[in-house]
Design a protein around this motif. Sequence first.
Motif, mmCIF file in Angstrom:
data_model
loop_
_atom_site.group_PDB
_atom_site.id
_atom_site.type_symbol
_atom_site.label_atom_id
_atom_site.label_comp_id
_atom_site.label_asym_id
_atom_site.label_seq_id
_atom_site.Cartn_x
_atom_site.Cartn_y
_atom_site.Cartn_z
ATOM 1 N N UNK A 67 0.832 -1.197 0.000
ATOM 2 C CA UNK A 67 0.000 0.000 0.000
ATOM 3 C C UNK A 67 0.868 1.249 0.000
ATOM 4 N N UNK A 68 0.430 2.256 -0.746
ATOM 5 C CA UNK A 68 1.188 3.500 -0.836
ATOM 6 C C UNK A 68 0.870 4.413 0.338
ATOM 7 N N UNK A 69 1.923 4.982 0.910
ATOM 8 C CA UNK A 69 1.793 5.878 2.060
ATOM 9 C C UNK A 69 2.669 7.099 1.840
ATOM 10 N N UNK A 70 2.168 8.274 2.215
ATOM 11 C CA UNK A 70 2.930 9.518 2.107
ATOM 12 C C UNK A 70 3.472 9.905 3.473
ATOM 13 N N UNK A 71 4.756 10.270 3.511
ATOM 14 C CA UNK A 71 5.424 10.604 4.770
ATOM 15 C C UNK A 71 5.968 12.030 4.695
ATOM 16 N N UNK A 72 5.625 12.845 5.692
ATOM 17 C CA UNK A 72 6.205 14.182 5.855
ATOM 18 C C UNK A 72 7.390 14.073 6.807
ATOM 19 N N UNK A 73 8.522 14.664 6.418
ATOM 20 C CA UNK A 73 9.732 14.506 7.217
ATOM 21 C C UNK A 73 10.525 15.813 7.238
ATOM 22 N N UNK A 74 11.234 16.031 8.342
ATOM 23 C CA UNK A 74 12.158 17.159 8.467
ATOM 24 C C UNK A 74 13.516 16.640 8.928
ATOM 25 N N UNK A 75 14.573 17.049 8.224
ATOM 26 C CA UNK A 75 15.939 16.674 8.583
ATOM 27 C C UNK A 75 16.630 17.909 9.152
ATOM 28 N N UNK A 76 17.135 17.787 10.367
ATOM 29 C CA UNK A 76 17.854 18.890 11.013
ATOM 30 C C UNK A 76 19.348 18.572 11.015
ATOM 31 N N UNK A 112 9.638 -2.567 4.967
ATOM 32 C CA UNK A 112 9.726 -3.655 5.944
ATOM 33 C C UNK A 112 8.565 -3.636 6.938
ATOM 34 N N UNK A 113 7.709 -2.622 6.859
ATOM 35 C CA UNK A 113 6.632 -2.462 7.837
ATOM 36 C C UNK A 113 5.272 -2.623 7.172
ATOM 37 N N UNK A 114 4.337 -3.308 7.818
ATOM 38 C CA UNK A 114 2.964 -3.369 7.297
ATOM 39 C C UNK A 114 2.260 -2.040 7.526
ATOM 40 N N UNK A 115 1.227 -1.797 6.757
ATOM 41 C CA UNK A 115 0.522 -0.525 6.870
ATOM 42 C C UNK A 115 -0.131 -0.371 8.233
ATOM 43 N N UNK A 116 -0.467 -1.487 8.891
ATOM 44 C CA UNK A 116 -1.070 -1.406 10.220
ATOM 45 C C UNK A 116 -0.106 -0.910 11.280
ATOM 46 N N UNK A 117 1.179 -0.918 10.980
ATOM 47 C CA UNK A 117 2.190 -0.505 11.962
ATOM 48 C C UNK A 117 2.833 0.826 11.620
ATOM 49 N N UNK A 118 2.907 1.138 10.329
ATOM 50 C CA UNK A 118 3.714 2.291 9.910
ATOM 51 C C UNK A 118 3.166 3.612 10.429
ATOM 52 N N UNK A 119 1.839 3.678 10.664
ATOM 53 C CA UNK A 119 1.272 4.940 11.124
ATOM 54 C C UNK A 119 1.205 5.036 12.644
ATOM 55 N N UNK A 120 1.592 3.990 13.338
ATOM 56 C CA UNK A 120 1.587 4.025 14.798
ATOM 57 C C UNK A 120 2.846 4.705 15.319
ATOM 58 N N UNK A 121 2.851 5.018 16.606
ATOM 59 C CA UNK A 121 4.027 5.637 17.206
ATOM 60 C C UNK A 121 5.245 4.738 17.121
ATOM 61 N N UNK A 122 5.035 3.440 17.318
ATOM 62 C CA UNK A 122 6.149 2.497 17.242
ATOM 63 C C UNK A 122 6.713 2.432 15.831
ATOM 64 N N UNK A 123 5.843 2.424 14.838
ATOM 65 C CA UNK A 123 6.303 2.378 13.455
ATOM 66 C C UNK A 123 7.070 3.627 13.065
ATOM 67 N N UNK A 124 6.596 4.787 13.473
ATOM 68 C CA UNK A 124 7.283 6.036 13.147
ATOM 69 C C UNK A 124 8.635 6.128 13.861
#
Length: 319
Positions: A110-119, A159-171
């Motif tokens: 499944x396709x997922x969009x991720x917003x990210x900031x690199x400092x 490496x992560x299922x969609x059920x995990x990627x949006x959780x705090x642990x997945x992030x």
Amino acid sequence: MSTDPDPPRIGPDNLRRTAVVGLLALLLLAAPVAGLLAWEPVDEGNVKVVKKWGATTGTVFEPGAHFVNPVSQSTSSLSVRPQSYTMSAQQNEGQQSGDDAIRVLTEDGLRTDIDVTVRYRVDAGKAVNFYRKYRTLDTAEERLIRPSIRSVLRTEAGRLPVTEIYTGEGQTKLKLAAEQELADEFSNDGLILEAVQIRNVELPAEYAKAVEQKEITEQRRQQKQSELEVEKLEADRKEIEAQGEAEANRIVSESLTDEVLAQQYIQRLDETDTVYIPVGGDGYPQFVRNLESDSEAGSSGSTTTGQSSGNSSTDSTQS
């Protein structure tokens, strides 16, 4: 015949004096200009890479006052303050306008969009190395930071299922994997990675709807369960209450005889000015008739018993 005096002749000594005076005047005029050209101040939060004839010398000026040879030397300034590079789906939130989120495929496709900031920031001790590779921060962001963060997040998200990627642990897994990978790459190019922030994970529309529906269903189930528990408690309460009332009625029923009811009725007559007396078909008070019936029944029983005894005596006497 002219009497004008002859013009003065300029000798070698005069020429030398004139040249010396001109040179001194030139030096006096050029000294401030040369001093300004040689003066090289460095502001706080910056460093300057020193170059000679356009090539880096390996020298870096820290904040403060410095001097260079204005003829052969020059400098390039670099900021060593913390910087941030953001890739986001929100309009004008990142370095690029429009939707710039990182699109990844999860383990289940499944396709997922991720917003990210690199400092990050430039390592002052490796400023020369950074300058030789990228020259400017913008170039480093386009050639190093942007492709690196996209690559590592796509690899880890796979490496992560969609059920995990949006959780705090997945992030957290995405963040740690990105920091470990980028820290190694940055250190080789004169940068220091301070943090990777996973700002948002946008789920596919169909999956987000399914998750929302599941959450609604769970909430309804819990609400229904609570209602059933309340109803059960209420039913138990009513059952206990009914049992108590039935027991009370049984006790009252056993204790109420016609005599008791008549006595209570007579006592109530003294408490009101209006009296309602139930009567039978012949106009005679019903409760009095009931009492008399009970009395007559008792008397009849006694008489019958007495007669039976009398008959027995007579029979005995005759015998």
